[in-house]
Design a protein around this motif. Structure first.
Motif, mmCIF file in Angstrom:
data_model
loop_
_atom_site.group_PDB
_atom_site.id
_atom_site.type_symbol
_atom_site.label_atom_id
_atom_site.label_comp_id
_atom_site.label_asym_id
_atom_site.label_seq_id
_atom_site.Cartn_x
_atom_site.Cartn_y
_atom_site.Cartn_z
ATOM 1 N N SER A 374 0.829 -1.206 0.000
ATOM 2 C CA SER A 374 0.000 0.000 0.000
ATOM 3 C C SER A 374 0.860 1.252 0.000
ATOM 4 O O SER A 374 1.964 1.263 0.561
ATOM 5 N N THR A 375 0.331 2.288 -0.630
ATOM 6 C CA THR A 375 1.003 3.591 -0.567
ATOM 7 C C THR A 375 0.726 4.280 0.760
ATOM 8 O O THR A 375 1.384 5.268 1.099
ATOM 9 N N ASP A 376 -0.226 3.780 1.520
ATOM 10 C CA ASP A 376 -0.528 4.307 2.846
ATOM 11 C C ASP A 376 0.406 3.644 3.850
ATOM 12 O O ASP A 376 0.346 2.416 4.050
ATOM 13 N N THR A 411 10.722 6.463 3.996
ATOM 14 C CA THR A 411 9.472 5.821 3.586
ATOM 15 C C THR A 411 9.190 4.661 4.536
ATOM 16 O O THR A 411 10.068 4.212 5.290
#
Length: 479
Positions: A374-376, A411
């Motif tokens: 996920s980008t979340d 990240t």
């Protein structure tokens, strides 16, 4: 079957413990990375070639074939048993179901080990390349096979693990948390998580990790995380009895390991600065790279399992030989005595336990899958926060991804990678294999304490198929 992981032969190097057992194989992988410094000066002892990246991947080099031999010895043992355990024979017999599940688990473990060493990482170009020959029965006269594709190989591994999970369940062998020496659903779940992660199956990795974590909710506390000196700097006394990395009986995270008597002690011989193996008396001290040490928060008790300053002189018990122990040594695997050894320091060489799988790695694999899926970043960070809270010094506010100083600006995946390097430092060559999966080359040039400042590319982390296989299997194709 489970004992073979611990004591399976490799066909390499006779009594040389670098390559005659799996712990030696993993110890050499530790040295072929960024985060472990080998000694405090150039060394010509065992391990020196690996640390300097002398050729270990070519087809004919003797540092290659033991990884192949170890894996195939396990596969042969598994297939020999499976010859007698076809589905009709097994039927509803719970004991035979258990035996078949054990053999399938061992075979899957061995095939995955081959893939970790003999092909590029699946998500770094390896998916479109060749895997290894797939044998599902044993016969000394069977015809050699060509290499399957990587996709076919991983499908075979996953099928073995799925069948093992089903058979263990049918046999009533579930999560036997009190029995660490045998295969069960936790061992299968660990391997399912790992293989799913390696092949980019994020949902399965997360689901399987959750199954294991639900049965092992307790993480190590500060009191059992590494060695504690209850003596002095001049006369240290570091007992392994309360060190969860050396005594599996006090480590609630251990999924698979062996007690004193069954344990192989090669790993601790390489890692213990106060032992009489290559990692101590031999002066091949396993030290943390200062760059990683500096990234560990001051409020993270894992920092205390490394010693920033030089330790000084230490007399080793058998001969009385004195060595000067340098800076940045680890106490994670340190001991001056053996478990239950009383005053006999010589037991430091033999009286230890060992482990191969533990819960923190499962938690980190889950966080990695969440970061990739996920980008979340919230899910991955929440999982990491569980680990960070458990690793916060007593009396300090619980660390989180948002408060851990060296994680600012990273990240979610980079956070997982950093915490994996810290948590699994020195364990089973994990950094080497993770660097290969993450496409992270070795670059020691900016380290202040690395003796060898080498760089080493990911492209050279894949072993060639050994020469014997190429000579005697006319269907084999080289990497």
């Amino acid at each position: 079957m489970p004992l073979l992981i611990n004591s399976g032969t490799t066909g390499g190097f006779g009594s040389d413990d670098r390559y005659n057992n799996v712990q030696g194989l993993m110890a050499m992988r530790n040295l072929e990375s960024n985060d472990i410094v080998f000694g405090n000066r150039p060394l010509t002892i065992f391990g020196g070639d690996e640390y300097r990246f002398l050729d270990f991947i070519s087809s004919g080099v003797d540092k290659n074939s033991p990884y192949w031999g170890y894996s195939w010895n396990l596969i042969t043992a598994a297939n020999t048993l499976l010859n007698y355990l076809d589905d009709n024979t097994v039927g509803s017999n719970v004991k035979l179901q258990e035996y078949k599940a054990r053999a399938l688990t061992l075979r899957a473990y061995a095939y995955n080990f081959l893939m970790e060493n003999y092909q590029d990482a699946y998500l770094q170009g390896g998916k479109s390349k060749l895997g290894v020959p797939l044998y599902d029965f044993y016969s000394p006269i069977q015809e050699s096979k060509a290499r399957a594709t990587a996709e076919e190989t991983y499908a075979f591994i996953k099928n073995d693990l799925n069948r093992a999970f089903q058979l263990f369940t049918s046999a009533g062998i579930t999560y036997t948390t009190g029995v660490l020496t045998d295969f069960d659903l936790a061992v299968v779940g660990f391997l399912q998580t790992k293989v799913a992660l390696h092949t980019g199956d994020w949902p399965t990795a997360i689901a399987k990790a959750n199954e294991v974590l639900s049965k092992y909710p307790t993480l190590m506390t500060e009191s059992v995380y590494g060695g504690k000196n209850i003596g002095t700097q001049v006369a240290p006394e570091i007992r392994p009895d309360q060190n969860g990395f050396l005594n599996i009986n006090v480590n609630p995270e251990v999924i698979f390991g062996f007690p004193v008597g069954q344990a192989v002690n090669v790993h601790v011989g390489w890692m213990n600065p106060f032992g009489e193996g290559n990692g101590g008396l031999g002066e091949g001290y396993q030290r943390i790279d200062n760059r990683l040490y500096d990234k560990i928060s001051a409020n993270d008790f894992r920092k205390s399992v490394f010693v920033e300053g030089a330790w000084g002189n230490y007399a080793y018990p058998t001969s009385g030989a004195v060595r000067n122990i340098p800076s940045y040594i680890n106490l994670k695997f340190a001991a001056t005595h053996g478990i239950g050894g009383g005053t006999d320091k010589k037991l430091v060489n033999t009286a230890m336990t060992c482990y191969y799988m533990r819960v923190s790695e499962v938690l980190l694999m889950k966080a990695e899958a969440q970061a990739q899926a996920s980008t979340d970043p919230s899910a991955a960070k929440a999982t990491l926060n569980t680990l960070l809270a458990a690793r916060t010094k007593q009396g300090q506010t619980a660390l989180t991804c948002d408060t851990y100083p060296s994680m600012a600006g990273l990240t979610a995946l980079q956070m997982v990678q950093l915490q994996t390097r810290i948590e699994l430092w020195g364990e089973g060559g994990r950094e080497f294999y993770n660097n290969k999966r993450w496409n992270i080359p070795v670059d020691r040039t900016s380290s202040t304490n690395h003796v060898d400042k080498s760089t080493y590319p990911v492209a050279k982390m894949t072993l060639q198929i050994p020469l014997d296989e190429m000579l005697y299997n006319g269907k084999s194709v080289q990497n």
